[in-house]
Design a protein around this motif. Structure first.
Motif, PDB file in Angstrom:
ATOM      1  N   PRO A 130      95.688  57.903  59.326  1.00 52.35           N
ATOM      2  CA  PRO A 130      96.070  57.543  60.704  1.00 52.35           C
ATOM      3  C   PRO A 130      95.225  56.388  61.222  1.00 52.35           C
ATOM      4  N   SER A 131      95.642  55.795  62.308  1.00 55.76           N
ATOM      5  CA  SER A 131      94.916  54.661  62.872  1.00 55.76           C
ATOM      6  C   SER A 131      93.532  55.088  63.355  1.00 55.76           C
ATOM      7  N   PHE A 132      92.653  54.097  63.482  1.00 59.78           N
ATOM      8  CA  PHE A 132      91.285  54.362  63.942  1.00 59.78           C
ATOM      9  C   PHE A 132      91.291  55.007  65.328  1.00 59.78           C
ATOM     10  N   GLN A 133      92.123  54.497  66.225  1.00 60.30           N
ATOM     11  CA  GLN A 133      92.175  55.030  67.583  1.00 60.30           C
ATOM     12  C   GLN A 133      92.644  56.472  67.609  1.00 60.30           C
ATOM     13  N   ASP A 134      93.628  56.801  66.756  1.00 64.30           N
ATOM     14  CA  ASP A 134      94.132  58.176  66.722  1.00 64.30           C
ATOM     15  C   ASP A 134      93.053  59.157  66.282  1.00 64.30           C
ATOM     16  N   LEU A 135      92.159  58.710  65.407  1.00 71.49           N
ATOM     17  CA  LEU A 135      91.105  59.590  64.906  1.00 71.49           C
ATOM     18  C   LEU A 135      89.895  59.617  65.845  1.00 71.49           C
ATOM     19  N   ALA A 136      89.621  58.514  66.507  1.00 73.03           N
ATOM     20  CA  ALA A 136      88.406  58.403  67.324  1.00 73.03           C
ATOM     21  C   ALA A 136      88.553  59.039  68.705  1.00 73.03           C
ATOM     22  N   PHE A 137      89.779  59.139  69.200  1.00 73.44           N
ATOM     23  CA  PHE A 137      89.959  59.631  70.573  1.00 73.44           C
ATOM     24  C   PHE A 137      90.869  60.861  70.609  1.00 73.44           C
ATOM     25  N   LYS A 138      90.480  61.782  71.443  1.00 66.57           N
ATOM     26  CA  LYS A 138      91.384  62.886  71.763  1.00 66.57           C
ATOM     27  C   LYS A 138      92.442  62.401  72.751  1.00 66.57           C
ATOM     28  N   ASN A 139      91.986  61.572  73.690  1.00 67.61           N
ATOM     29  CA  ASN A 139      92.890  60.971  74.665  1.00 67.61           C
ATOM     30  C   ASN A 139      92.315  59.614  75.033  1.00 67.61           C
ATOM     31  N   GLN A 140      92.861  58.535  74.444  1.00 70.75           N
ATOM     32  CA  GLN A 140      92.285  57.213  74.659  1.00 70.75           C
ATOM     33  C   GLN A 140      92.470  56.731  76.093  1.00 70.75           C
ATOM     34  N   SER A 141      93.578  57.126  76.732  1.00 69.74           N
ATOM     35  CA  SER A 141      93.811  56.686  78.111  1.00 69.74           C
ATOM     36  C   SER A 141      92.746  57.226  79.046  1.00 69.74           C
ATOM     37  N   LEU A 150      75.068  43.476  45.761  1.00 70.90           N
ATOM     38  CA  LEU A 150      75.647  44.810  45.793  1.00 70.90           C
ATOM     39  C   LEU A 150      77.100  44.747  45.356  1.00 70.90           C
ATOM     40  N   GLY A 151      77.691  45.910  45.088  1.00 70.55           N
ATOM     41  CA  GLY A 151      79.030  45.971  44.530  1.00 70.55           C
ATOM     42  C   GLY A 151      80.124  45.463  45.452  1.00 70.55           C
ATOM     43  N   LYS A 152      81.349  45.447  44.929  1.00 72.07           N
ATOM     44  CA  LYS A 152      82.498  44.931  45.673  1.00 72.07           C
ATOM     45  C   LYS A 152      82.791  45.754  46.921  1.00 72.07           C
ATOM     46  N   SER A 153      82.392  47.035  46.902  1.00 72.56           N
ATOM     47  CA  SER A 153      82.663  47.892  48.062  1.00 72.56           C
ATOM     48  C   SER A 153      81.752  47.561  49.241  1.00 72.56           C
ATOM     49  N   LYS A 154      80.717  46.734  48.994  1.00 80.01           N
ATOM     50  CA  LYS A 154      79.787  46.363  50.060  1.00 80.01           C
ATOM     51  C   LYS A 154      80.194  45.006  50.633  1.00 80.01           C
ATOM     52  N   GLY A 155      80.233  44.929  51.967  1.00 82.61           N
ATOM     53  CA  GLY A 155      80.556  43.664  52.610  1.00 82.61           C
ATOM     54  C   GLY A 155      82.041  43.410  52.764  1.00 82.61           C
ATOM     55  N   ARG A 156      82.865  44.441  52.586  1.00 88.08           N
ATOM     56  CA  ARG A 156      84.317  44.245  52.755  1.00 88.08           C
ATOM     57  C   ARG A 156      84.651  43.964  54.232  1.00 88.08           C
ATOM     58  N   THR A 157      85.721  43.260  54.453  1.00 85.21           N
ATOM     59  CA  THR A 157      86.145  42.908  55.806  1.00 85.21           C
ATOM     60  C   THR A 157      86.625  44.149  56.552  1.00 85.21           C
ATOM     61  N   HIS A 158      86.147  44.325  57.769  1.00 84.50           N
ATOM     62  CA  HIS A 158      86.535  45.486  58.565  1.00 84.50           C
ATOM     63  C   HIS A 158      87.955  45.324  59.103  1.00 84.50           C
ATOM     64  N   VAL A 159      88.602  46.444  59.320  1.00 84.26           N
ATOM     65  CA  VAL A 159      89.923  46.420  59.946  1.00 84.26           C
ATOM     66  C   VAL A 159      89.768  46.019  61.416  1.00 84.26           C
ATOM     67  N   GLN A 160      90.798  45.413  61.954  1.00 84.15           N
ATOM     68  CA  GLN A 160      90.761  44.970  63.341  1.00 84.15           C
ATOM     69  C   GLN A 160      91.026  46.163  64.278  1.00 84.15           C
ATOM     70  N   ILE A 161      90.131  46.355  65.226  1.00 89.59           N
ATOM     71  CA  ILE A 161      90.235  47.455  66.179  1.00 89.59           C
ATOM     72  C   ILE A 161      90.441  46.876  67.585  1.00 89.59           C
ATOM     73  N   ASP A 162      91.279  47.534  68.353  1.00 89.79           N
ATOM     74  CA  ASP A 162      91.556  47.106  69.729  1.00 89.79           C
ATOM     75  C   ASP A 162      90.257  46.977  70.516  1.00 89.79           C
ATOM     76  N   ARG A 163      90.142  45.859  71.255  1.00 89.71           N
ATOM     77  CA  ARG A 163      88.913  45.577  71.989  1.00 89.71           C
ATOM     78  C   ARG A 163      88.614  46.652  73.021  1.00 89.71           C
ATOM     79  N   ASP A 164      89.639  47.186  73.676  1.00 87.03           N
ATOM     80  CA  ASP A 164      89.414  48.231  74.681  1.00 87.03           C
ATOM     81  C   ASP A 164      88.825  49.486  74.041  1.00 87.03           C
ATOM     82  N   ALA A 165      89.297  49.812  72.808  1.00 93.87           N
ATOM     83  CA  ALA A 165      88.782  50.994  72.116  1.00 93.87           C
ATOM     84  C   ALA A 165      87.304  50.812  71.789  1.00 93.87           C
TER      85      ALA A 165
END
Length: 373
Positions: A232-243, A332-347
Protein backbone atom coordinates in the motif's frame (compact mmCIF):
# COMPACT_ATOMS: atom_id res chain seq x y z
CA UNK A 1 103.10 -64.00 -11.95
CA UNK A 2 104.41 -65.98 -8.95
CA UNK A 3 102.24 -68.98 -9.88
CA UNK A 4 103.53 -68.88 -13.45
CA UNK A 5 107.15 -68.93 -12.26
CA UNK A 6 106.47 -71.82 -9.89
CA UNK A 7 104.75 -73.86 -12.62
CA UNK A 8 107.58 -73.16 -15.02
CA UNK A 9 110.13 -74.48 -12.45
CA UNK A 10 108.10 -77.59 -11.71
CA UNK A 11 107.60 -78.29 -15.37
CA UNK A 12 111.29 -79.29 -15.64
CA UNK A 13 110.74 -82.07 -13.05
CA UNK A 14 107.27 -83.13 -14.14
CA UNK A 15 108.58 -86.26 -15.94
CA UNK A 16 109.67 -87.60 -12.57
CA UNK A 17 106.24 -87.19 -10.89
CA UNK A 18 103.10 -89.26 -11.19
CA UNK A 19 99.84 -87.80 -12.51
CA UNK A 20 98.17 -87.83 -9.07
CA UNK A 21 101.03 -85.94 -7.52
CA UNK A 22 100.92 -83.35 -10.25
CA UNK A 23 97.20 -82.79 -9.64
CA UNK A 24 97.65 -82.38 -5.88
CA UNK A 25 100.51 -79.96 -6.34
CA UNK A 26 98.49 -77.98 -8.89
CA UNK A 27 95.51 -77.71 -6.52
CA UNK A 28 97.77 -76.62 -3.66
CA UNK A 29 99.45 -73.97 -5.78
CA UNK A 30 96.03 -72.75 -7.04
CA UNK A 31 94.87 -72.36 -3.45
CA UNK A 32 98.00 -70.35 -2.61
CA UNK A 33 97.43 -68.08 -5.60
CA UNK A 34 93.74 -67.59 -4.72
CA UNK A 35 94.69 -66.56 -1.18
CA UNK A 36 97.25 -64.15 -2.57
CA UNK A 37 94.72 -62.52 -4.94
CA UNK A 38 91.76 -62.40 -2.46
CA UNK A 39 93.07 -61.61 1.02
CA UNK A 40 90.81 -60.94 4.04
CA UNK A 41 88.48 -63.88 3.55
CA UNK A 42 86.46 -62.39 0.72
CA UNK A 43 85.33 -65.70 -0.68
CA UNK A 44 82.53 -66.38 -3.09
CA UNK A 45 79.14 -66.74 -1.41
CA UNK A 46 76.76 -69.58 -1.71
CA UNK A 47 73.28 -68.91 -3.01
CA UNK A 48 71.86 -69.47 0.48
CA UNK A 49 74.19 -66.96 2.18
CA UNK A 50 72.15 -63.95 3.34
CA UNK A 51 75.22 -61.65 3.49
CA UNK A 52 75.31 -59.48 0.35
CA UNK A 53 78.63 -59.32 -1.44
CA UNK A 54 80.58 -56.06 -1.36
CA UNK A 55 82.33 -56.54 -4.69
CA UNK A 56 80.44 -57.34 -7.90
CA UNK A 57 81.77 -57.62 -11.38
CA UNK A 58 80.59 -54.85 -13.67
CA UNK A 59 82.41 -55.38 -16.92
CA UNK A 60 86.03 -54.60 -16.26
CA UNK A 61 85.21 -52.56 -13.18
CA UNK A 62 84.20 -53.38 -9.60
CA UNK A 63 81.90 -51.23 -7.45
CA UNK A 64 81.29 -51.12 -3.76
CA UNK A 65 77.73 -51.76 -2.64
CA UNK A 66 76.23 -49.28 -0.14
CA UNK A 67 75.06 -51.93 2.25
CA UNK A 68 75.45 -52.57 5.92
CA UNK A 69 77.61 -55.63 5.24
CA UNK A 70 80.11 -53.49 3.34
CA UNK A 71 80.31 -50.83 5.98
CA UNK A 72 80.39 -53.27 8.89
CA UNK A 73 81.79 -56.80 8.55
CA UNK A 74 79.56 -59.64 9.73
CA UNK A 75 81.53 -60.17 12.91
CA UNK A 76 81.35 -56.46 13.73
CA UNK A 77 77.57 -56.44 13.22
CA UNK A 78 77.13 -59.41 15.51
CA UNK A 79 79.27 -57.67 18.09
CA UNK A 80 77.22 -54.49 17.76
CA UNK A 81 73.94 -56.37 18.24
CA UNK A 82 75.33 -58.02 21.32
CA UNK A 83 76.43 -54.67 22.71
CA UNK A 84 72.95 -53.21 22.19
CA UNK A 85 71.38 -56.15 23.97
CA UNK A 86 73.72 -55.77 26.91
CA UNK A 87 73.36 -51.96 27.02
CA UNK A 88 69.67 -51.06 26.47
CA UNK A 89 70.19 -47.51 27.76
CA UNK A 90 72.41 -46.79 24.79
CA UNK A 91 69.58 -47.79 22.47
CA UNK A 92 67.17 -45.56 24.34
CA UNK A 93 69.52 -42.60 23.97
CA UNK A 94 69.73 -43.24 20.23
CA UNK A 95 65.96 -43.42 20.04
CA UNK A 96 65.65 -40.15 21.95
CA UNK A 97 68.12 -38.57 19.56
CA UNK A 98 65.94 -39.63 16.65
CA UNK A 99 62.95 -37.93 18.23
CA UNK A 100 64.99 -34.78 18.66
CA UNK A 101 65.73 -34.71 14.95
CA UNK A 102 62.03 -35.05 14.13
CA UNK A 103 61.20 -32.18 16.48
CA UNK A 104 63.43 -29.93 14.37
CA UNK A 105 61.34 -30.46 11.25
CA UNK A 106 60.02 -27.23 9.66
CA UNK A 107 56.82 -25.76 11.12
CA UNK A 108 53.70 -25.50 8.94
CA UNK A 109 53.27 -22.29 6.92
CA UNK A 110 52.08 -19.31 8.97
CA UNK A 111 49.00 -18.95 6.74
CA UNK A 112 47.64 -22.25 8.04
CA UNK A 113 47.86 -21.23 11.70
CA UNK A 114 44.90 -19.72 13.53
CA UNK A 115 45.65 -16.76 15.78
CA UNK A 116 43.51 -15.36 18.57
CA UNK A 117 40.28 -16.58 20.11
CA UNK A 118 36.59 -16.14 19.48
CA UNK A 119 35.28 -13.78 22.12
CA UNK A 120 31.88 -12.36 22.96
CA UNK A 121 31.60 -8.81 21.55
CA UNK A 122 33.01 -5.85 23.44
CA UNK A 123 30.82 -3.45 21.44
CA UNK A 124 27.56 -3.82 19.53
CA UNK A 125 25.90 -1.53 16.98
CA UNK A 126 22.31 -1.94 18.19
CA UNK A 127 20.45 0.43 15.85
CA UNK A 128 18.76 1.82 14.06
CA UNK A 129 17.48 0.29 10.85
CA UNK A 130 18.10 2.54 7.80
CA UNK A 131 20.15 4.87 9.97
CA UNK A 132 23.60 4.02 8.56
CA UNK A 133 24.63 1.02 10.67
CA UNK A 134 26.26 -0.85 7.78
CA UNK A 135 28.36 2.18 6.89
CA UNK A 136 29.58 2.58 10.48
CA UNK A 137 30.53 -1.10 10.67
CA UNK A 138 32.36 -1.08 7.33
CA UNK A 139 34.20 2.13 8.19
CA UNK A 140 35.27 1.13 11.71
CA UNK A 141 36.35 -2.39 10.77
CA UNK A 142 39.26 -1.06 8.67
CA UNK A 143 40.84 -0.16 12.02
CA UNK A 144 43.52 -2.80 12.77
CA UNK A 145 42.29 -3.18 16.36
CA UNK A 146 38.71 -4.00 15.37
CA UNK A 147 37.30 -7.31 14.16
CA UNK A 148 33.60 -7.65 13.40
CA UNK A 149 31.09 -10.29 12.41
CA UNK A 150 30.14 -9.68 8.79
CA UNK A 151 26.44 -10.53 9.00
CA UNK A 152 23.71 -9.56 11.43
CA UNK A 153 23.52 -12.28 14.07
CA UNK A 154 20.06 -11.46 15.52
CA UNK A 155 21.11 -13.36 18.63
CA UNK A 156 19.44 -11.20 21.27
CA UNK A 157 16.12 -10.87 19.43
CA UNK A 158 15.64 -14.10 17.44
CA UNK A 159 18.24 -16.70 18.44
CA UNK A 160 18.67 -16.16 22.17
CA UNK A 161 17.63 -19.73 22.98
CA UNK A 162 20.70 -21.03 21.13
CA UNK A 163 22.95 -19.86 23.96
CA UNK A 164 26.05 -17.71 24.33
CA UNK A 165 28.44 -20.36 23.02
CA UNK A 166 26.54 -20.45 19.73
CA UNK A 167 26.76 -16.64 19.66
CA UNK A 168 30.49 -16.73 20.42
CA UNK A 169 30.99 -19.12 17.52
CA UNK A 170 29.71 -16.46 15.11
CA UNK A 171 32.43 -14.01 16.14
CA UNK A 172 35.76 -13.62 14.32
CA UNK A 173 39.02 -14.61 15.98
CA UNK A 174 40.64 -11.68 17.74
CA UNK A 175 43.89 -11.02 19.56
CA UNK A 176 43.88 -9.87 23.17
CA UNK A 177 44.37 -6.23 22.14
CA UNK A 178 41.56 -6.23 19.56
CA UNK A 179 37.88 -5.37 19.94
CA UNK A 180 35.16 -7.76 18.80
CA UNK A 181 32.04 -6.16 17.31
CA UNK A 182 28.75 -7.05 15.68
CA UNK A 183 25.74 -5.11 14.45
CA UNK A 184 22.04 -5.93 14.42
CA UNK A 185 19.88 -2.79 14.03
CA UNK A 186 16.66 -4.40 15.30
CA UNK A 187 18.15 -4.71 18.80
CA UNK A 188 17.35 -1.07 19.60
CA UNK A 189 13.59 -1.57 19.27
CA UNK A 190 13.38 -5.06 20.84
CA UNK A 191 12.17 -4.85 24.43
CA UNK A 192 14.11 -7.89 25.76
CA UNK A 193 17.46 -7.01 24.18
CA UNK A 194 18.88 -4.54 26.78
CA UNK A 195 18.31 -6.99 29.62
CA UNK A 196 19.85 -9.86 27.65
CA UNK A 197 22.95 -7.92 26.64
CA UNK A 198 23.38 -6.73 30.23
CA UNK A 199 23.19 -10.35 31.41
CA UNK A 200 26.02 -11.20 28.99
CA UNK A 201 28.18 -8.26 30.11
CA UNK A 202 27.33 -4.97 31.76
CA UNK A 203 30.56 -3.58 30.29
CA UNK A 204 29.38 -3.92 26.68
CA UNK A 205 29.65 -0.65 24.74
CA UNK A 206 26.63 0.24 22.63
CA UNK A 207 26.50 2.28 19.42
CA UNK A 208 23.25 3.72 18.04
CA UNK A 209 23.18 5.35 14.60
CA UNK A 210 20.19 7.74 14.50
CA UNK A 211 18.70 9.70 11.63
CA UNK A 212 15.84 12.15 11.06
CA UNK A 213 12.88 9.84 11.84
CA UNK A 214 10.81 11.11 8.88
CA UNK A 215 13.62 10.50 6.37
CA UNK A 216 14.34 7.17 8.03
CA UNK A 217 10.69 6.06 7.71
CA UNK A 218 10.62 6.93 3.99
CA UNK A 219 13.89 5.04 3.45
CA UNK A 220 12.47 2.05 5.32
CA UNK A 221 9.33 2.10 3.15
CA UNK A 222 11.41 2.40 -0.04
CA UNK A 223 13.41 -0.69 0.87
CA UNK A 224 10.27 -2.71 1.68
CA UNK A 225 8.59 -1.57 -1.54
CA UNK A 226 11.55 -2.85 -3.59
CA UNK A 227 10.86 -6.32 -2.18
CA UNK A 228 7.04 -6.09 -2.12
CA UNK A 229 5.83 -4.10 -5.15
CA UNK A 230 2.12 -4.42 -4.25
CA UNK A 231 2.63 -2.65 -0.91
CA UNK A 232 0.00 0.00 0.00
CA UNK A 233 1.00 3.64 -0.33
CA UNK A 234 3.19 5.30 2.30
CA UNK A 235 0.33 7.55 3.43
CA UNK A 236 -2.05 4.62 3.85
CA UNK A 237 0.43 2.90 6.16
CA UNK A 238 1.64 5.97 8.06
CA UNK A 239 -1.74 7.46 8.97
CA UNK A 240 -4.87 6.14 10.55
CA UNK A 241 -6.60 9.28 9.33
CA UNK A 242 -4.45 11.67 7.29
CA UNK A 243 -7.12 14.39 7.15
CA UNK A 244 -6.96 14.58 10.95
CA UNK A 245 -3.20 14.04 11.06
CA UNK A 246 -3.55 10.87 13.14
CA UNK A 247 -0.35 8.85 12.78
CA UNK A 248 -0.39 5.06 13.06
CA UNK A 249 2.25 4.38 15.72
CA UNK A 250 1.80 0.63 15.34
CA UNK A 251 3.45 0.66 11.90
CA UNK A 252 7.06 -0.41 12.47
CA UNK A 253 8.51 2.22 10.12
CA UNK A 254 6.94 4.92 12.31
CA UNK A 255 7.57 3.26 15.67
CA UNK A 256 11.32 2.83 15.12
CA UNK A 257 11.70 6.64 14.98
CA UNK A 258 10.42 7.10 18.53
CA UNK A 259 14.01 7.12 19.80
CA UNK A 260 13.24 8.51 23.27
CA UNK A 261 10.73 5.74 23.93
CA UNK A 262 13.24 3.00 23.10
CA UNK A 263 16.14 4.71 24.89
CA UNK A 264 14.20 4.71 28.16
CA UNK A 265 14.23 0.91 28.05
CA UNK A 266 18.01 0.81 27.50
CA UNK A 267 18.75 3.22 30.32
CA UNK A 268 17.23 0.74 32.77
CA UNK A 269 20.21 -1.54 32.17
CA UNK A 270 23.06 0.69 30.88
CA UNK A 271 24.32 4.14 31.87
CA UNK A 272 24.15 6.83 29.20
CA UNK A 273 27.95 7.07 29.15
CA UNK A 274 28.05 3.52 27.80
CA UNK A 275 25.92 4.40 24.76
CA UNK A 276 27.32 6.40 21.83
CA UNK A 277 25.04 8.06 19.28
CA UNK A 278 26.20 8.55 15.70
CA UNK A 279 24.47 11.12 13.50
CA UNK A 280 23.35 9.49 10.26
CA UNK A 281 23.37 12.90 8.54
CA UNK A 282 26.93 13.80 9.61
CA UNK A 283 28.06 10.31 8.67
CA UNK A 284 27.39 11.39 5.08
CA UNK A 285 28.78 14.93 5.23
CA UNK A 286 31.69 14.27 7.61
CA UNK A 287 32.46 10.53 7.90
CA UNK A 288 35.95 11.09 9.29
CA UNK A 289 34.60 13.30 12.09
CA UNK A 290 31.95 10.78 13.10
CA UNK A 291 34.44 7.91 12.99
CA UNK A 292 36.89 9.90 15.12
CA UNK A 293 34.25 10.10 17.84
CA UNK A 294 33.46 6.39 17.49
CA UNK A 295 37.14 5.53 17.90
CA UNK A 296 37.36 7.72 20.99
CA UNK A 297 34.31 6.02 22.47
CA UNK A 298 35.82 2.58 21.89
CA UNK A 299 39.17 3.64 23.36
CA UNK A 300 40.99 3.27 20.04
CA UNK A 301 43.73 5.33 18.51
CA UNK A 302 42.42 7.59 15.73
CA UNK A 303 43.64 5.66 12.71
CA UNK A 304 40.56 5.94 10.46
CA UNK A 305 40.75 9.54 9.16
CA UNK A 306 39.61 11.65 6.22
CA UNK A 307 42.34 10.14 4.04
CA UNK A 308 40.30 6.91 3.96
CA UNK A 309 37.18 8.44 2.35
CA UNK A 310 35.93 10.03 -0.83
CA UNK A 311 32.41 11.18 -1.70
CA UNK A 312 30.61 9.14 -4.35
CA UNK A 313 28.29 11.61 -6.10
CA UNK A 314 26.39 8.84 -7.87
CA UNK A 315 25.42 7.09 -4.66
CA UNK A 316 25.23 10.27 -2.62
CA UNK A 317 27.35 9.05 0.31
CA UNK A 318 31.03 8.47 1.14
CA UNK A 319 32.99 5.40 0.12
CA UNK A 320 36.31 4.03 1.27
CA UNK A 321 39.26 4.85 -0.93
CA UNK A 322 40.96 2.07 -2.83
CA UNK A 323 43.21 -0.01 -0.57
CA UNK A 324 46.69 -0.72 -1.93
CA UNK A 325 45.87 -4.43 -2.23
CA UNK A 326 42.55 -3.86 -4.03
CA UNK A 327 41.73 -2.91 -7.58
CA UNK A 328 38.73 -0.72 -6.81
CA UNK A 329 37.27 1.51 -4.07
CA UNK A 330 34.95 -0.01 -1.47
CA UNK A 331 31.38 1.29 -1.54
CA UNK A 332 28.31 -0.12 0.13
CA UNK A 333 26.01 -2.41 -1.83
CA UNK A 334 23.39 -1.52 -4.43
CA UNK A 335 20.67 -1.50 -1.77
CA UNK A 336 22.39 1.49 -0.12
CA UNK A 337 21.72 4.97 -1.49
CA UNK A 338 18.68 4.05 -3.58
CA UNK A 339 16.37 6.89 -4.59
CA UNK A 340 13.47 7.39 -2.20
CA UNK A 341 9.88 7.28 -3.37
CA UNK A 342 8.16 10.64 -3.67
CA UNK A 343 5.92 11.42 -0.69
CA UNK A 344 3.26 14.14 -0.55
CA UNK A 345 4.67 17.29 1.04
CA UNK A 346 1.69 17.67 3.38
CA UNK A 347 2.23 14.12 4.69
CA UNK A 348 5.87 14.93 5.42
CA UNK A 349 4.92 18.07 7.37
CA UNK A 350 2.33 16.14 9.35
CA UNK A 351 4.95 13.56 10.30
CA UNK A 352 7.38 16.29 11.36
CA UNK A 353 4.74 17.74 13.64
CA UNK A 354 4.15 14.29 15.08
CA UNK A 355 7.84 13.57 15.76
CA UNK A 356 8.82 17.03 17.05
CA UNK A 357 8.02 16.50 20.77
CA UNK A 358 9.58 13.03 20.67
CA UNK A 359 12.74 14.46 19.09
CA UNK A 360 13.01 17.21 21.68
CA UNK A 361 12.73 14.65 24.46
CA UNK A 362 15.44 12.55 22.82
CA UNK A 363 17.76 15.58 22.52
CA UNK A 364 17.34 16.25 26.22
CA UNK A 365 18.00 12.65 27.17
CA UNK A 366 21.28 12.39 25.23
CA UNK A 367 22.39 16.01 25.69
CA UNK A 368 22.70 16.73 21.98
CA UNK A 369 20.54 18.53 19.41
CA UNK A 370 20.49 16.65 16.08
CA UNK A 371 18.46 19.47 14.40
CA UNK A 372 15.92 17.31 12.61
CA UNK A 373 13.73 20.07 11.23
Amino acid sequence: MACVLIFSRLFLFSHRLRGTSICLISLFLSFLCYCAFFPGGAVMQKSGDQTPSCLQADGAKRRLQKSLSCLFPLDARKSSAADEASHPQTDQRRSAGAHTVRDNTPSPPMSHLKFGNKKLPNAIIVGVKKGGTRAVLEFIRIHPDVRAAGTETHFFDRNYDRGLEWYRGLMPRTLESQITMEKTPSYFVTKETPRRISAMSQETKLIVVVRDPVTRAISDYTQTLSKTPDLPSFQDLAFKNQSLGTVDMSWNAIRIGLYALHLENWLRYFPLAQIHFVSGERLITDPAGELARVQDFLGLKRIVTDKHFYFNRTKGFPCLKKPESSGSPRCLGKSKGRTHVQIDRDAIEQLRDFYRPHNVKFYEMVGHDFKWE
